[in-house]
Write a protein that holds these residues in place. Structure first.
Motif: not given
Length: 150
Positions: A135-150
């Protein structure tokens, strides 16, 4: 794929496959990763600066099998396959990959969609299996600074 290697130490991951030639087509052609060293039963892949190795452990006769997924976990209304691995891409590359996977006839476990829309950590995500059922997951963030946002 044009993702640049990270400034962090690269990780190494080896995954089992049952058909090394199917892995070569999927990882090299469909996903677009460059091939490194290889032998008759394994291939090193440049996974955006990380080393992922596909090791043939079967005889090439079983093909993709969703039963290879160890388990699932409910996330955002979907049953997410566990374990899984992948990359965080820029949005444009995520969409290009999703189109390439669709054109290749990929059977998505979870089709590309936006999670947490309008919330911290908004992201595109998709899940699929390689030819051996990894199994593979690929993702994308418009704002990479939100990678660990809560």
């Amino acid at each position: 794929m044009t993702v640049q290697p990270t400034a962090l130490p690269p990780f190494h991951l080896a995954v089992p496959v049952d058909d090394i030639e199917a892995a070569r087509v999927f990882y090299g052609t469909v996903l677009g990763f460059s091939e490194g060293r290889s032998d008759t039963k394994w291939i090193d892949w440049n996974f955006a600066g990380h080393q992922v190795v596909t090791h043939q452990v079967g005889d090439g006769s079983s093909g993709t099998d969703r039963d290879a997924i160890a388990g699932t976990n409910p996330v955002d209304g979907h049953q997410v396959p566990v374990p899984h691995f992948g990359l965080v891409l820029p949005v444009a590359e995520f969409k290009e990959l999703a189109d390439r996977l669709t054109a290749a006839g990929t059977d998505f476990v979870i089709e590309p969609y936006i999670r947490f829309q309008g919330e911290p950590g908004e992201q595109w995500t998709m899940f699929f299996l390689d030819p051996a059922g990894n199994a593979m997951e690929f993702k994308a963030f418009a704002d990479i600074n939100q990678l660990f946002a809560v």
